[in-house]
Design an enzyme around this catalytic site. Structure first.
Site, PDB file in Angstrom:
ATOM      1  N   THR A 134       0.818  -1.208   0.000  1.00 30.28           N
ATOM      2  CA  THR A 134       0.000   0.000   0.000  1.00 30.28           C
ATOM      3  C   THR A 134       0.857   1.266   0.000  1.00 30.28           C
ATOM      4  O   THR A 134       2.009   1.255   0.461  1.00 30.28           O
ATOM      5  CB  THR A 134      -0.895  -0.006   1.265  1.00 30.28           C
ATOM      6  OG1 THR A 134      -1.534   1.253   1.390  1.00 30.28           O
ATOM      7  CG2 THR A 134      -0.078  -0.244   2.533  1.00 30.28           C
ATOM      8  N   ASP A 135       0.272   2.367  -0.477  1.00 31.64           N
ATOM      9  CA  ASP A 135       0.975   3.657  -0.394  1.00 31.64           C
ATOM     10  C   ASP A 135       1.013   4.194   1.035  1.00 31.64           C
ATOM     11  O   ASP A 135       1.751   5.133   1.328  1.00 31.64           O
ATOM     12  CB  ASP A 135       0.333   4.682  -1.341  1.00 31.64           C
ATOM     13  CG  ASP A 135      -1.131   4.965  -1.047  1.00 31.64           C
ATOM     14  OD1 ASP A 135      -1.706   4.326  -0.137  1.00 31.64           O
ATOM     15  OD2 ASP A 135      -1.705   5.838  -1.736  1.00 31.64           O
ATOM     16  N   GLU A 136       0.209   3.601   1.938  1.00 36.93           N
ATOM     17  CA  GLU A 136       0.166   4.133   3.312  1.00 36.93           C
ATOM     18  C   GLU A 136       1.490   3.944   4.046  1.00 36.93           C
ATOM     19  O   GLU A 136       1.731   4.597   5.057  1.00 36.93           O
ATOM     20  CB  GLU A 136      -0.977   3.476   4.098  1.00 36.93           C
ATOM     21  CG  GLU A 136      -2.325   3.746   3.471  1.00 36.93           C
ATOM     22  CD  GLU A 136      -3.507   3.547   4.405  1.00 36.93           C
ATOM     23  OE1 GLU A 136      -3.309   3.395   5.622  1.00 36.93           O
ATOM     24  OE2 GLU A 136      -4.635   3.573   3.909  1.00 36.93           O
ATOM     25  N   TYR A 159      -2.062  -0.453  10.949  1.00 35.00           N
ATOM     26  CA  TYR A 159      -2.151  -1.130   9.642  1.00 35.00           C
ATOM     27  C   TYR A 159      -0.933  -0.811   8.787  1.00 35.00           C
ATOM     28  O   TYR A 159      -0.252  -1.722   8.286  1.00 35.00           O
ATOM     29  CB  TYR A 159      -3.439  -0.701   8.912  1.00 35.00           C
ATOM     30  CG  TYR A 159      -3.418  -1.029   7.428  1.00 35.00           C
ATOM     31  CD1 TYR A 159      -3.487  -2.355   6.985  1.00 35.00           C
ATOM     32  CD2 TYR A 159      -3.308  -0.017   6.464  1.00 35.00           C
ATOM     33  CE1 TYR A 159      -3.452  -2.661   5.624  1.00 35.00           C
ATOM     34  CE2 TYR A 159      -3.272  -0.313   5.113  1.00 35.00           C
ATOM     35  CZ  TYR A 159      -3.333  -1.641   4.694  1.00 35.00           C
ATOM     36  OH  TYR A 159      -3.290  -1.931   3.349  1.00 35.00           O
ATOM     37  N   LYS A 163       2.098  -3.241   7.362  1.00 35.94           N
ATOM     38  CA  LYS A 163       2.401  -3.428   5.929  1.00 35.94           C
ATOM     39  C   LYS A 163       3.851  -3.005   5.645  1.00 35.94           C
ATOM     40  O   LYS A 163       4.543  -3.650   4.846  1.00 35.94           O
ATOM     41  CB  LYS A 163       1.428  -2.625   5.056  1.00 35.94           C
ATOM     42  CG  LYS A 163       0.002  -3.140   5.047  1.00 35.94           C
ATOM     43  CD  LYS A 163      -0.160  -4.543   4.451  1.00 35.94           C
ATOM     44  CE  LYS A 163       0.088  -4.605   2.959  1.00 35.94           C
ATOM     45  NZ  LYS A 163      -0.262  -5.945   2.408  1.00 35.94           N
TER      46      LYS A 163
HETATM   47  P1  NAD Z   1      -9.542  -7.499   1.939  1.00 35.19           P
HETATM   48  O1  NAD Z   1      -9.621  -7.199   3.397  1.00 35.19           O
HETATM   49  O2  NAD Z   1     -10.751  -7.249   1.100  1.00 35.19           O
HETATM   50  O3  NAD Z   1      -9.145  -9.035   1.718  1.00 35.19           O
HETATM   51  C1  NAD Z   1      -8.136  -9.662   2.443  1.00 35.19           C
HETATM   52  C2  NAD Z   1      -8.246 -11.159   2.214  1.00 35.19           C
HETATM   53  O4  NAD Z   1      -7.180 -11.801   2.939  1.00 35.19           O
HETATM   54  C3  NAD Z   1      -9.563 -11.762   2.696  1.00 35.19           C
HETATM   55  O5  NAD Z   1     -10.095 -12.636   1.727  1.00 35.19           O
HETATM   56  C4  NAD Z   1      -9.157 -12.526   3.954  1.00 35.19           C
HETATM   57  O6  NAD Z   1      -9.984 -13.661   4.205  1.00 35.19           O
HETATM   58  C5  NAD Z   1      -7.729 -12.927   3.625  1.00 35.19           C
HETATM   59  N1  NAD Z   1      -6.926 -13.156   4.840  1.00 35.19           N
HETATM   60  C6  NAD Z   1      -6.816 -12.339   5.916  1.00 35.19           C
HETATM   61  N2  NAD Z   1      -5.996 -12.892   6.830  1.00 35.19           N
HETATM   62  C7  NAD Z   1      -5.548 -14.071   6.301  1.00 35.19           C
HETATM   63  C8  NAD Z   1      -4.668 -15.078   6.757  1.00 35.19           C
HETATM   64  N3  NAD Z   1      -4.068 -15.000   7.974  1.00 35.19           N
HETATM   65  N4  NAD Z   1      -4.424 -16.140   5.954  1.00 35.19           N
HETATM   66  C9  NAD Z   1      -5.031 -16.241   4.746  1.00 35.19           C
HETATM   67  N5  NAD Z   1      -5.891 -15.316   4.279  1.00 35.19           N
HETATM   68  C10 NAD Z   1      -6.150 -14.239   5.038  1.00 35.19           C
HETATM   69  O7  NAD Z   1      -8.289  -6.698   1.402  1.00 35.19           O
HETATM   70  P2  NAD Z   1      -8.082  -5.955   0.006  1.00 35.19           P
HETATM   71  O8  NAD Z   1      -8.647  -4.597   0.104  1.00 35.19           O
HETATM   72  O9  NAD Z   1      -8.507  -6.848  -1.084  1.00 35.19           O
HETATM   73  O10 NAD Z   1      -6.480  -5.811   0.002  1.00 35.19           O
HETATM   74  C11 NAD Z   1      -5.673  -6.857  -0.515  1.00 35.19           C
HETATM   75  C12 NAD Z   1      -4.212  -6.477  -0.343  1.00 35.19           C
HETATM   76  O11 NAD Z   1      -3.951  -5.274  -1.056  1.00 35.19           O
HETATM   77  C13 NAD Z   1      -3.785  -6.226   1.101  1.00 35.19           C
HETATM   78  O12 NAD Z   1      -2.492  -6.737   1.266  1.00 35.19           O
HETATM   79  C14 NAD Z   1      -3.802  -4.710   1.221  1.00 35.19           C
HETATM   80  O13 NAD Z   1      -2.863  -4.286   2.190  1.00 35.19           O
HETATM   81  C15 NAD Z   1      -3.378  -4.307  -0.175  1.00 35.19           C
HETATM   82  N6  NAD Z   1      -3.880  -2.991  -0.627  1.00 35.19           N
HETATM   83  C16 NAD Z   1      -5.189  -2.675  -0.520  1.00 35.19           C
HETATM   84  C17 NAD Z   1      -5.639  -1.452  -1.026  1.00 35.19           C
HETATM   85  C18 NAD Z   1      -7.093  -1.057  -0.963  1.00 35.19           C
HETATM   86  O14 NAD Z   1      -7.428   0.079  -1.299  1.00 35.19           O
HETATM   87  N7  NAD Z   1      -8.018  -1.933  -0.574  1.00 35.19           N
HETATM   88  C19 NAD Z   1      -4.729  -0.561  -1.612  1.00 35.19           C
HETATM   89  C20 NAD Z   1      -3.374  -0.929  -1.688  1.00 35.19           C
HETATM   90  C21 NAD Z   1      -2.955  -2.158  -1.212  1.00 35.19           C
HETATM   91  O1  DAU Z   2      -4.176   3.909   0.390  1.00 36.59           O
HETATM   92  C1  DAU Z   2      -4.379   2.533   0.315  1.00 36.59           C
HETATM   93  C2  DAU Z   2      -5.247   2.072   1.470  1.00 36.59           C
HETATM   94  O2  DAU Z   2      -6.558   2.526   1.212  1.00 36.59           O
HETATM   95  C3  DAU Z   2      -5.220   0.557   1.645  1.00 36.59           C
HETATM   96  O3  DAU Z   2      -3.927   0.134   1.965  1.00 36.59           O
HETATM   97  C4  DAU Z   2      -6.203   0.133   2.738  1.00 36.59           C
HETATM   98  O4  DAU Z   2      -6.237  -1.289   2.815  1.00 36.59           O
HETATM   99  C5  DAU Z   2      -7.575   0.650   2.384  1.00 36.59           C
HETATM  100  O5  DAU Z   2      -8.491   0.338   3.415  1.00 36.59           O
HETATM  101  C6  DAU Z   2      -7.536   2.172   2.169  1.00 36.59           C
HETATM  102  O6  DAU Z   2      -7.272   2.850   3.414  1.00 36.59           O
HETATM  103  P1  DAU Z   2      -8.040   4.213   3.814  1.00 36.59           P
HETATM  104  O7  DAU Z   2      -7.981   4.358   5.274  1.00 36.59           O
HETATM  105  O8  DAU Z   2      -7.580   5.348   2.981  1.00 36.59           O
HETATM  106  O9  DAU Z   2      -9.535   3.828   3.307  1.00 36.59           O
HETATM  107  P2  DAU Z   2     -10.980   4.028   3.989  1.00 36.59           P
HETATM  108  O10 DAU Z   2     -11.987   3.624   2.953  1.00 36.59           O
HETATM  109  O11 DAU Z   2     -11.075   3.398   5.333  1.00 36.59           O
HETATM  110  O12 DAU Z   2     -11.058   5.606   4.178  1.00 36.59           O
HETATM  111  C7  DAU Z   2     -10.906   6.495   3.092  1.00 36.59           C
HETATM  112  C8  DAU Z   2     -11.005   7.913   3.636  1.00 36.59           C
HETATM  113  O13 DAU Z   2     -12.340   8.148   4.083  1.00 36.59           O
HETATM  114  C9  DAU Z   2     -10.117   8.160   4.831  1.00 36.59           C
HETATM  115  O14 DAU Z   2      -9.630   9.506   4.778  1.00 36.59           O
HETATM  116  C10 DAU Z   2     -11.054   8.006   6.035  1.00 36.59           C
HETATM  117  C11 DAU Z   2     -12.371   8.492   5.482  1.00 36.59           C
HETATM  118  N1  DAU Z   2     -13.592   7.852   6.027  1.00 36.59           N
HETATM  119  C12 DAU Z   2     -13.670   6.497   6.025  1.00 36.59           C
HETATM  120  C13 DAU Z   2     -14.787   5.858   6.497  1.00 36.59           C
HETATM  121  C14 DAU Z   2     -14.870   4.339   6.513  1.00 36.59           C
HETATM  122  C15 DAU Z   2     -14.648   8.630   6.484  1.00 36.59           C
HETATM  123  O15 DAU Z   2     -14.602   9.874   6.462  1.00 36.59           O
HETATM  124  N2  DAU Z   2     -15.775   8.000   6.945  1.00 36.59           N
HETATM  125  C16 DAU Z   2     -15.898   6.638   6.990  1.00 36.59           C
HETATM  126  O16 DAU Z   2     -16.938   6.120   7.450  1.00 36.59           O
END
Ligand code: NAD
Ligand code: DAU
Length: 367
Positions: A134-136, A159, A163
């Protein structure tokens, strides 16, 4: 046929990646997923029963199970997405993040290293361990500037710290043990099958249900939104063409404040109710069903502790070296996302009821 392991394939991005690879590659896919609350095999219903697809329910912290699966399937690569992914959950309960994101990645790296070491030279040349991050990990930006592959790490939430730890482990396994790794760091994804704890799906479903839309702080935090299918295409490209040991940043050049995102969602839903009178019947609690503006649901709430102000990615390395650019604009992607949620209320109802966690028992039989 080459086999690829995908961890976290029942999650939001992992399922998009598997659906993408089933259409756009010849790989046999082994999906390794523990099925936490975020894992949902219903997101893979379209490929269930395909001979190229196998599901293995296991925890990436389980070394013995990983070893057995590697020997059984002889993959030419691992794409690692399994993680605890929600920042708010990491703030209230960090233990699972340390366990899965750090210890789980370590366990997977050790299993992959042992497997890699016994491959012959030709298969060693082919093997890749692609870590999806992630970019975080880069922290928080002020009003200007972008994260790139050169940005120093500065994680601020449990988180992002977990990561960042996993990224460091992956690079160490390359430098120390010669494991052929790739790392990608991506910005915020959105699109179909997104679990409704994250901003965009939460807001869409709350608008339709007439529930409050919780805006953290002032709503002026900025995220760089990328359509999930564009992320899947980018992972596929890096996995096949990325330089071993390198990192690639992935982003959409779609910087929006949270307020801009929520306003857009409200206005697009309202427009759909005007265009289609049947929506007022299926979603009677939505303000638009009574001719009111959905923006009336917006509610300012206490800010997230340690809330990162702004993320933005410079994805020019990926564009210049590997020719990837996103295909969706924010406008096209967000419209498609709203339509997907309107047209997939069964999936939504399952996720909201928790029923999907029994989907495995009802629909899956061991191959
Ligand atoms: P998600 O939470 O939707 O899915 C995570 C999956 O991992 C689920 O299916 C869960 O069952 C599985 N999992 C969790 N713990 C596990 C374990 N111990 N063993 C096996 N499986 C397990 O997550 P996502 O949003 O699809 O993100 C996927 C990946 O991409 C993550 O590594 C996240 O850090 C990264 N990422 C997410 C975003 C985003 O915006 N969602 C952005 C950048 C990077
Ligand atoms: O940048 C990549 C990341 O983006 C991933 O690594 C994470 O897995 C993914 O969850 C996401 O993280 P964020 O914290 O940015 O996403 P989230 O959807 O939780 O929140 C997006 C923005 O919205 C953040 O500034 C918090 C705000 N927010 C979120 C929720 C759930 C609100 O204002 N209200 C809300 O109810």
């Amino acid at each position: 046929m080459k086999t690829v392991f995908i961890t976290g394939g029942a999650g939001f991005i992992g399922s998009a990646l598997i659906r993408h690879l089933m259409v756009n590659s010849d790989y046999a896919i082994v999906n390794i997923d523990k099925l936490t609350y975020a894992g949902n095999l219903a997101s893979l219903a379209s490929i269930q029963g395909d001979a190229r697809y196998t599901f293995a329910q296991l925890d990436i912290c389980d070394r013995a199970a990983l070893d057995a699966l590697l020997i059984q399937h002889q993959p030419m690569g691992v794409i690692h997405l399994a993680a605890e992914s929600h920042v708010d959950r990491s703030i209230s309960s960090a233990g699972e993040f340390v366990s899965t994101n750090i210890v789980g990645t370590f366990t997977l790296l050790e299993a992959a290293r042992a497997y890699f070491n016994q491959l012959d030279d030709a298969r060693k040349q082919d093997f890749r361990f692609h870590h999806v991050s992630t970019d975080e990990v880069f922290g928080s930006l002020a009003e200007t500037g972008f994260f790139s592959e050169e940005t120093a790490y500065d994680p601020r939430s449990p988180y992002s710290a977990s990561k960042a730890s996993s990224d460091h482990l992956v690079r160490a396994w390359h430098h120390t043990y010669g494991l052929p790794v790739l790392v990608t760091n991506c910005s915020n994804n959105y699109g179909a099958y997104h679990f409704p704890e994250k901003l965009i799906p939460l807001m869409i479903l709350n608008i339709l249900a007439g529930k409050a839309l919780p805006i953290y702080g002032k709503g002026d935090n900025v995220r760089d939104w990328l359509y999930v299918d564009d992320h899947a295409r980018a992972i596929h490209r890096v996995f096949e063409q990325g330089r071993v040991g390198d990192t690639y940043c992935i982003g959409g050049h779609n910087e929006k404040t949270n307020l801009e995102v929520v306003h857009t969602l409200c206005d697009l839903v309202d427009a759909r109710f005007v265009a289609d009178a049947s929506l007022a019947v299926t979603h009677p609690h939505c303000p638009a069903a009574q001719g009111k503006a959905s923006r009336s649901l917006m509610t300012y709430v206490t800010d997230r502790p340690g809330h990162d102000h702004r993320y933005a990615i410079d994805a020019s390395k990926l564009a210049n070296e590997l020719g990837w650019t996103p295909q969706e604009t924010f406008e096209s992607g967000i419209a498609a996302t709203i339509d997907w949620y309107l047209n997939n209320q069964d999936w939504v109802a399952q996720v909201q009821s928790g029923e999907y966690q029994q989907w495995l028992d009802k629909n899956y039989t061991e191959r």
